[in-house]
Design an enzyme around this catalytic site. Sequence first.
Site, mmCIF file in Angstrom:
data_model
loop_
_atom_site.group_PDB
_atom_site.id
_atom_site.type_symbol
_atom_site.label_atom_id
_atom_site.label_comp_id
_atom_site.label_asym_id
_atom_site.label_seq_id
_atom_site.Cartn_x
_atom_site.Cartn_y
_atom_site.Cartn_z
ATOM 1 N N ASP A 1 -1.948 -16.883 -77.961
ATOM 2 C CA ASP A 1 -0.489 -16.953 -77.882
ATOM 3 C C ASP A 1 0.148 -16.250 -79.079
ATOM 4 O O ASP A 1 -0.436 -16.227 -80.162
ATOM 5 C CB ASP A 1 -0.081 -18.441 -77.848
ATOM 6 C CG ASP A 1 1.349 -18.629 -77.370
ATOM 7 O OD1 ASP A 1 1.971 -17.649 -76.919
ATOM 8 O OD2 ASP A 1 1.841 -19.766 -77.460
ATOM 9 N N HIS B 1 1.178 -7.289 -76.755
ATOM 10 C CA HIS B 1 0.082 -7.525 -75.811
ATOM 11 C C HIS B 1 -1.052 -6.518 -76.040
ATOM 12 O O HIS B 1 -2.226 -6.841 -75.934
ATOM 13 C CB HIS B 1 0.591 -7.426 -74.366
ATOM 14 C CG HIS B 1 1.554 -8.531 -74.009
ATOM 15 N ND1 HIS B 1 1.305 -9.846 -74.301
ATOM 16 C CD2 HIS B 1 2.766 -8.515 -73.390
ATOM 17 C CE1 HIS B 1 2.311 -10.598 -73.879
ATOM 18 N NE2 HIS B 1 3.211 -9.821 -73.328
ATOM 19 N N TRP C 1 3.657 -15.246 -63.822
ATOM 20 C CA TRP C 1 4.336 -14.342 -62.867
ATOM 21 C C TRP C 1 5.845 -14.403 -63.036
ATOM 22 O O TRP C 1 6.570 -13.528 -62.565
ATOM 23 C CB TRP C 1 3.969 -14.700 -61.420
ATOM 24 C CG TRP C 1 2.512 -14.568 -61.136
ATOM 25 C CD1 TRP C 1 1.620 -15.586 -60.996
ATOM 26 C CD2 TRP C 1 1.760 -13.352 -60.939
ATOM 27 N NE1 TRP C 1 0.363 -15.093 -60.739
ATOM 28 C CE2 TRP C 1 0.414 -13.725 -60.694
ATOM 29 C CE3 TRP C 1 2.096 -11.994 -60.966
ATOM 30 C CZ2 TRP C 1 -0.585 -12.791 -60.474
ATOM 31 C CZ3 TRP C 1 1.090 -11.058 -60.743
ATOM 32 C CH2 TRP C 1 -0.232 -11.465 -60.494
ATOM 33 N N LEU D 1 -23.738 -13.620 -74.420
ATOM 34 C CA LEU D 1 -22.432 -14.298 -74.378
ATOM 35 C C LEU D 1 -21.777 -14.143 -72.996
ATOM 36 O O LEU D 1 -21.755 -13.046 -72.440
ATOM 37 C CB LEU D 1 -21.510 -13.668 -75.434
ATOM 38 C CG LEU D 1 -20.040 -14.082 -75.379
ATOM 39 C CD1 LEU D 1 -19.850 -15.515 -75.902
ATOM 40 C CD2 LEU D 1 -19.170 -13.123 -76.192
HETATM 41 C C1 FPP Z 1 0.993 -15.418 -74.468
HETATM 42 O O1 FPP Z 1 1.692 -14.969 -75.623
HETATM 43 C C2 FPP Z 1 0.063 -14.390 -74.097
HETATM 44 C C3 FPP Z 1 -0.096 -13.904 -72.845
HETATM 45 C C4 FPP Z 1 0.613 -14.414 -71.662
HETATM 46 C C5 FPP Z 1 -0.980 -12.779 -72.582
HETATM 47 C C6 FPP Z 1 -2.243 -12.790 -73.345
HETATM 48 C C7 FPP Z 1 -2.925 -11.501 -73.151
HETATM 49 C C8 FPP Z 1 -3.629 -10.873 -74.089
HETATM 50 C C9 FPP Z 1 -3.862 -11.426 -75.440
HETATM 51 C C10 FPP Z 1 -4.306 -9.599 -73.819
HETATM 52 C C11 FPP Z 1 -5.332 -9.807 -72.773
HETATM 53 C C12 FPP Z 1 -6.320 -8.752 -72.766
HETATM 54 C C13 FPP Z 1 -7.279 -8.639 -71.844
HETATM 55 C C14 FPP Z 1 -8.307 -7.637 -72.052
HETATM 56 C C15 FPP Z 1 -7.321 -9.435 -70.621
HETATM 57 P P1 FPP Z 1 3.115 -14.337 -75.486
HETATM 58 O O2 FPP Z 1 3.021 -12.912 -75.309
HETATM 59 O O3 FPP Z 1 3.881 -15.075 -74.464
HETATM 60 O O4 FPP Z 1 3.715 -14.548 -76.911
HETATM 61 P P2 FPP Z 1 5.114 -15.152 -77.277
HETATM 62 O O5 FPP Z 1 5.045 -16.624 -76.914
HETATM 63 O O6 FPP Z 1 5.166 -14.929 -78.737
HETATM 64 O O7 FPP Z 1 6.189 -14.424 -76.537
#
Ligand code: FPP
Length: 254
Positions: free
Chosen positions: A34, A51, A83, A145
Amino acid sequence: MFQRLRALFGKAPATPLQTPDTDNIPQHIAIIMDGNGRWAKSRGLPRMAGHHSGMKAVKRITMAADRLGVKYLTLYAFSTENWKRPKAEVEFLMKLPQEFLAIELNELIEKNVQVRMMGYKEALPSHTLDAVEEAVRQTANNTGLVLNFALNYGSRKEMIEAVRQIGEAVQTGALNPQDIDESHMAGRLLSAGMPDPDLLIRTSGELRLSNFMLWQLAYSEMWFTDVYWPEFTDEHFYNAVREYQRRARRYGGV
Ligand code: FPP
């Protein structure tokens, strides 16, 4: 002493990484990644940059988990609730698995990593699903892993589906309601076959589970940090594992 050294050399002396005790490594670590959006905002960057940087942290922590000898690493990459985000952000997030695997799959194969996916395939765009399924197929026989991506995953949906299947088994007479025990639920969850997480990590300072592995985390140790996911390093990961190693797990006993 440090101040004097700093005055002499201009910067703090580097402290060596404190590696965890190799005898008590958690078998399964689950992470709620997060803070990508806030990390980006704090740098004046668009959320997508967060991201993208989060994707690099996925590589970093996968390698750190592999080095430590963790057997299962489950990463919450996209929830059944995500979504609701703006369309452009959803589209961007859906491209990340593909981009990640295009860059990293060969090294994952070299390192004997087995890629898995835990989530609902139906709603995923075909470019996302194809890339993940291809990685799952190519790494199916790897024995190192297990890198388990929770993608379009939601724990309540997962439990409802399990209860529905149990109801059907009862209805057909295949299962006696008196015989229902934990194994009937656990065996019908998307995590079936994997041990429950020993350690849950959540970054970014939020202290909640956000519909993640609600059944499976019943006895997991939890470790929270204010650090945003893109800046989560090996050192933070090791600190979480070392803290886990200091905990006494009692499972309701004394
Ligand atoms: C939540 O933080 C994060 C997500 C919904 C996406 C997490 C995805 C990744 C870390 C990359 C994934 C990579 C692969 C290879 C699958 P947020 O973006 O909502 O953060 P915020 O709460 O600060 O807005």
